[in-house]
Design a protein around this motif. Structure first.
Motif, PDB file in Angstrom:
ATOM      1  N   TYR A  22       0.818  -1.212   0.000  1.00 10.40           N
ATOM      2  CA  TYR A  22       0.000   0.000   0.000  1.00 10.40           C
ATOM      3  C   TYR A  22       0.855   1.266   0.000  1.00 10.40           C
ATOM      4  O   TYR A  22       1.731   1.448   0.835  1.00 10.40           O
ATOM      5  CB  TYR A  22      -0.937   0.002   1.202  1.00 10.40           C
ATOM      6  N   ASP A  23       0.570   2.138  -0.955  1.00  8.83           N
ATOM      7  CA  ASP A  23       1.274   3.422  -1.038  1.00  8.83           C
ATOM      8  C   ASP A  23       0.298   4.564  -1.314  1.00  8.83           C
ATOM      9  O   ASP A  23       0.612   5.514  -2.003  1.00  8.83           O
ATOM     10  CB  ASP A  23       2.380   3.379  -2.086  1.00  8.83           C
ATOM     11  N   TYR A  24      -0.902   4.430  -0.760  1.00  8.32           N
ATOM     12  CA  TYR A  24      -1.945   5.457  -0.861  1.00  8.32           C
ATOM     13  C   TYR A  24      -2.488   5.624  -2.274  1.00  8.32           C
ATOM     14  O   TYR A  24      -3.066   6.641  -2.599  1.00  8.32           O
ATOM     15  CB  TYR A  24      -1.445   6.800  -0.305  1.00  8.32           C
ATOM     16  N   LYS A  25      -2.296   4.605  -3.121  1.00 11.00           N
ATOM     17  CA  LYS A  25      -2.838   4.619  -4.481  1.00 11.00           C
ATOM     18  C   LYS A  25      -3.544   3.288  -4.723  1.00 11.00           C
ATOM     19  O   LYS A  25      -3.099   2.250  -4.250  1.00 11.00           O
ATOM     20  CB  LYS A  25      -1.722   4.764  -5.515  1.00 11.00           C
ATOM     21  N   ALA A  49       3.136   2.306   4.678  1.00  7.34           N
ATOM     22  CA  ALA A  49       2.028   3.148   5.140  1.00  7.34           C
ATOM     23  C   ALA A  49       1.950   3.218   6.660  1.00  7.34           C
ATOM     24  O   ALA A  49       1.525   4.232   7.210  1.00  7.34           O
ATOM     25  CB  ALA A  49       0.712   2.633   4.574  1.00  7.34           C
TER      26      ALA A  49
END
Length: 108
Positions: free
Chosen positions: A22-25, A40
């Motif tokens: 997860y990388d906010y996308k 994250a």
């Protein structure tokens, strides 16, 4: 892991998490080699670190790492109650049944 090796266990199964990606996308078809610039949260970071430690044992025992999206069991207060709520609603399509909520209809 060491206790498993000592007991002559053939496979060690570790439950990790897809949160390591997860990388906010939103992403589809994520390669297992993908890593975000920064994890994250601490949970994702420690899950990744645990995977790396387990890989040190791959010559001594078969290591299987699973990253399920969710695990549902007794005491779940998040996922299963939402599924039950959806299944208990009357259908938006036929207004009679409960099942149509689960069917994905192609766009016309």
């Amino acid at each position: 892991v060491e206790a498993s090796i000592k007991a002559n266990i053939k496979k060690f199964i570790h439950i990790s998490s897809p949160s390591i990606y997860y990388d906010y996308k939103d992403r589809l078809n994520v390669e297992e080699t993908f890593l975000p610039q920064k994890f994250a949260n601490h949970y994702a970071k420690t899950k990744y670190e645990a995977e790396q430690l387990l890989k040190l044992y791959k010559e001594k025992i078969e290591i299987i790492i699973l990253r399920p999206r969710a695990i549902i069991g007794p005491g779940d207060t998040s996922i299963f109650p939402k599924l039950i709520a959806v299944s208990n609603r009357r259908c938006n399509i036929c207004k009679k049944c409960f099942a149509c909520n689960w069917i994905i209809y192609p766009q016309q």
